[in-house]
Design a protein around this motif. Sequence first.
Motif, PDB file in Angstrom:
ATOM      1  N   UNK A 112     -19.523   3.311   9.320  1.00 36.26           N
ATOM      2  CA  UNK A 112     -19.362   4.231   8.256  1.00 36.26           C
ATOM      3  C   UNK A 112     -19.082   3.588   7.017  1.00 36.26           C
ATOM      4  N   UNK A 113     -18.361   2.064   7.389  1.00 39.41           N
ATOM      5  CA  UNK A 113     -17.779   1.549   6.332  1.00 39.41           C
ATOM      6  C   UNK A 113     -19.256   0.687   5.696  1.00 39.41           C
ATOM      7  N   UNK A 114     -20.195   0.213   6.738  1.00 39.82           N
ATOM      8  CA  UNK A 114     -21.104  -0.567   6.313  1.00 39.82           C
ATOM      9  C   UNK A 114     -22.254   0.301   5.370  1.00 39.82           C
ATOM     10  N   UNK A 115     -22.262   1.640   5.797  1.00 43.50           N
ATOM     11  CA  UNK A 115     -22.912   2.727   5.003  1.00 43.50           C
ATOM     12  C   UNK A 115     -22.537   2.665   3.600  1.00 43.50           C
ATOM     13  N   UNK A 116     -21.194   2.823   3.660  1.00 45.96           N
ATOM     14  CA  UNK A 116     -20.782   2.889   2.010  1.00 45.96           C
ATOM     15  C   UNK A 116     -21.032   1.884   1.273  1.00 45.96           C
ATOM     16  N   UNK A 117     -20.853   0.516   1.818  1.00 44.88           N
ATOM     17  CA  UNK A 117     -20.920  -0.706   1.091  1.00 44.88           C
ATOM     18  C   UNK A 117     -22.382  -1.123   0.778  1.00 44.88           C
ATOM     19  N   UNK A 118     -23.345  -0.725   1.497  1.00 40.85           N
ATOM     20  CA  UNK A 118     -24.762  -1.003   1.011  1.00 40.85           C
ATOM     21  C   UNK A 118     -25.553   0.197   0.650  1.00 40.85           C
ATOM     22  N   UNK A 119     -24.847   1.139   0.665  1.00 43.41           N
ATOM     23  CA  UNK A 119     -25.715   2.355   0.358  1.00 43.41           C
ATOM     24  C   UNK A 119     -26.417   2.635  -0.994  1.00 43.41           C
ATOM     25  N   UNK A 120     -27.771   3.029  -0.937  1.00 45.89           N
ATOM     26  CA  UNK A 120     -28.415   3.107  -2.382  1.00 45.89           C
ATOM     27  C   UNK A 120     -27.868   4.360  -3.269  1.00 45.89           C
ATOM     28  N   UNK A 173     -24.386   7.588  -3.525  1.00 46.32           N
ATOM     29  CA  UNK A 173     -22.979   8.018  -3.142  1.00 46.32           C
ATOM     30  C   UNK A 173     -22.934   8.565  -1.679  1.00 46.32           C
ATOM     31  N   UNK A 174     -21.591   8.117  -1.014  1.00 47.48           N
ATOM     32  CA  UNK A 174     -21.213   8.226   0.350  1.00 47.48           C
ATOM     33  C   UNK A 174     -19.974   9.032   0.283  1.00 47.48           C
ATOM     34  N   UNK A 175     -20.206  10.124   1.108  1.00 46.77           N
ATOM     35  CA  UNK A 175     -18.730  10.948   1.541  1.00 46.77           C
ATOM     36  C   UNK A 175     -18.716  10.787   2.913  1.00 46.77           C
ATOM     37  N   UNK A 176     -17.481  10.283   3.465  1.00 46.73           N
ATOM     38  CA  UNK A 176     -16.973   9.989   4.651  1.00 46.73           C
ATOM     39  C   UNK A 176     -16.068  11.274   5.132  1.00 46.73           C
ATOM     40  N   UNK A 177     -16.536  12.130   6.209  1.00 43.49           N
ATOM     41  CA  UNK A 177     -15.682  13.361   6.580  1.00 43.49           C
ATOM     42  C   UNK A 177     -14.631  12.566   7.641  1.00 43.49           C
ATOM     43  N   UNK A 178     -13.348  12.909   7.332  1.00 45.57           N
ATOM     44  CA  UNK A 178     -12.489  12.381   8.555  1.00 45.57           C
ATOM     45  C   UNK A 178     -12.623  13.168   9.633  1.00 45.57           C
ATOM     46  N   UNK A 179     -12.572  12.834  10.805  1.00 46.24           N
ATOM     47  CA  UNK A 179     -12.617  13.401  12.079  1.00 46.24           C
ATOM     48  C   UNK A 179     -11.504  13.250  12.965  1.00 46.24           C
ATOM     49  N   UNK A 180     -11.076  14.163  13.848  1.00 48.64           N
ATOM     50  CA  UNK A 180     -10.264  13.824  14.881  1.00 48.64           C
ATOM     51  C   UNK A 180      -8.766  13.840  14.359  1.00 48.64           C
ATOM     52  N   UNK A 181      -8.513  14.758  13.342  1.00 48.52           N
ATOM     53  CA  UNK A 181      -7.104  14.991  12.807  1.00 48.52           C
ATOM     54  C   UNK A 181      -6.852  16.416  12.686  1.00 48.52           C
ATOM     55  N   UNK A 182      -7.031  17.217  13.866  1.00 46.09           N
ATOM     56  CA  UNK A 182      -6.888  18.550  13.808  1.00 46.09           C
ATOM     57  C   UNK A 182      -5.371  18.680  13.697  1.00 46.09           C
ATOM     58  N   UNK A 183      -4.980  19.806  12.786  1.00 45.39           N
ATOM     59  CA  UNK A 183      -3.804  20.147  12.784  1.00 45.39           C
ATOM     60  C   UNK A 183      -3.020  19.248  11.710  1.00 45.39           C
ATOM     61  N   UNK A 184      -3.431  17.931  11.403  1.00 44.99           N
ATOM     62  CA  UNK A 184      -2.571  17.011  10.517  1.00 44.99           C
ATOM     63  C   UNK A 184      -3.046  17.079   9.014  1.00 44.99           C
ATOM     64  N   UNK A 185      -2.146  16.828   8.586  1.00 42.38           N
ATOM     65  CA  UNK A 185      -2.586  16.878   6.696  1.00 42.38           C
ATOM     66  C   UNK A 185      -2.245  15.593   6.094  1.00 42.38           C
TER      67      UNK A 185
END
Length: 147
Positions: free
Chosen positions: A125-133, A135-147
């Motif tokens: 995910x980090x690699x995709x962000x820094x070398x992408x041609x 814009x990139x959006x990273x959707x945060x996972x595994x944080x159910x019920x947390x804000x």
Amino acid sequence: MLYSHVLVAVDLIDECRSVADHAMALAKALDAKLTLLHVVEPLAMAYGGDVPMDLSMLQQQQFDQARERMKAFAGDYDLPEEHLQIAFGHPRHEIHRVSTEQNCDLIVVGSHGRHGLALLLGSTANDVLHGAPCDVIAVRLGKKGKK
């Protein structure tokens, strides 16, 4: 138009549905095309490249299974088959390649830690962000019920 073609990279486990849900909602709101991508990594990469046997038959089975899982996964989103991509190789490189070839202007990936999507996109995910041609959006996972 801000974005006209969204590429969402998924590893086809249930947890990545939230990534696809976000991408679908975004594409719909923007009236953009959505392409769903799954990358099958070479088995030799997973085992460090020093495998003393021919893995081509296993690799083909893995690719065929991915195609079936992709069709089932995409069916929940009513995506036509021409909007589905399965690539073979290193996830970061294939995500960049497909986004360039398909003229995507936004990539959506999942990110959350060391399991689940981490098998496909953990540090990628980090690699995709820094070398992408684009814009990139990273959707945060595994944080159910947390804000």
